[in-house]
Design an enzyme around this catalytic site. Sequence first.
Site, PDB file in Angstrom:
ATOM      1  N   ASP A 297       0.858  -1.188   0.000  1.00 39.25           N
ATOM      2  CA  ASP A 297       0.000   0.000   0.000  1.00 39.25           C
ATOM      3  C   ASP A 297       0.894   1.238   0.000  1.00 39.25           C
ATOM      4  OD1 ASP A 297      -2.475  -1.231   0.053  1.00 39.25           O
ATOM      5  OD2 ASP A 297      -2.653  -1.174   2.240  1.00 39.25           O
TER       6      ASP A 297
ATOM      7  N   ARG B  95      -1.067  -0.426  -8.768  1.00 36.15           N
ATOM      8  CA  ARG B  95      -2.464  -0.080  -8.450  1.00 36.15           C
ATOM      9  C   ARG B  95      -2.544   1.455  -8.487  1.00 36.15           C
ATOM     10  NH1 ARG B  95      -3.700  -0.823  -2.439  1.00 36.15           N
ATOM     11  NH2 ARG B  95      -4.181  -2.999  -2.855  1.00 36.15           N
TER      12      ARG B  95
END
Length: 331
Positions: A150, A202
């Site tokens: 992340d 992402r």
Amino acid sequence: MALVEFTCNPLRPPVEGHLAMMRTFLLWLSEQQGVFNFLRRNSLARRFASRFVAGETSETATAAALDLKRLGITTSLDLLGESVTRDAEAIGARDEYLRMLDRLAASGAEINVSVKLTQMGFDIDEALCVDNMRRILTKARELGGFVRLDMEGSAYTQRTLDFFERHLLAEFSKHTGVVIQSCLRRSADDVTRLIGMGARVRLCTAAYHESQGVAFPDKQDVDRQYVALMEQLLRHGNYPALATHDTRMIEHARDFVTREGIPAERFEFQMLYGVRRDLQERLRKDGFNMRVYIPFGTQWYPYLMRRLAERPANIVFIFGNVVRETLALKP
Ligand code: FDA
């Protein structure tokens, strides 16, 4: 169209003012440990939270992943918690991830997790963080799984990308990827570089407050960059993940891949657990790969408050659901 109507609405300034105050209040609440301690003991509050957080254990999160799998939706599990300050906390989180990977494999759920480097000791000792991440990646590789790093606030962007490139990419290239935030001015350069390395990306807008020096202050610029980076990744990237609930971005992606002849199996959409479930299912039915990010763990409170701050209308919506379900359960 809706935007134009809203812009012309004379009620807009007070409504926006109230919304901004509500958001600030929810973000303030998200930092109040005392409120969390109180809510954690309250079963109604836990049911309220369960809309966005899949329980406190990897068992409940795995069950949520299996439910989504039945709908043809893939998942990525995230153990909530970040910015740890003690070695033992980082090692505890690492061990929880290792157990989770085994649990996912044993259950038949997809072996895919998302990890924050600050939860693995990034701010304590980089060597500890490298060791933790390499153990998680080694296990994921053995099991044929995937680990996404992340992206946290902009103070970590360069460090996270360096960490990924130096310690993970060469050895675990098929099993790991990073996140790029379209709000950051630097992101166009980062995407070009990551595409050059064949890295999996992402793309999201960003969940952190950033200064104008590093980020676009205007949402229109954030969205414009999202579209540009999305197109670049769809054309040249390695199985990009488009993380958004914004229907304009999703429609744009759909039109773009149709126009460019990019097959649906070359990318995926991603959304958060409990957010726009209707849209998640519709995209899957329309033949797109859809992944849901499933957060779980005891540290659910700050995460829940941030989701409510993003869309305060959810408070009424979820509260209504909880009341309805509670009444329906009464004998
Ligand atoms: P945006 O805020 O632009 O809203 C568009 C529409 O989406 C709204 O009108 C509403 O319909 C819907 N919506 C949005 N939020 C909602 C909510 N809470 N409830 C109901 N509806 C809602 N960020 C980051 O900084 N680092 C990261 O690593 C990640 N990782 C990540 C993974 C995945 C799978 C997702 C979906 C998101 C992230 N994010 C993230 C968070 C991301 O940056 C962003 O904060 C949120 O996705 C909200 O922005 P959107 O563009 O989705 O919706």
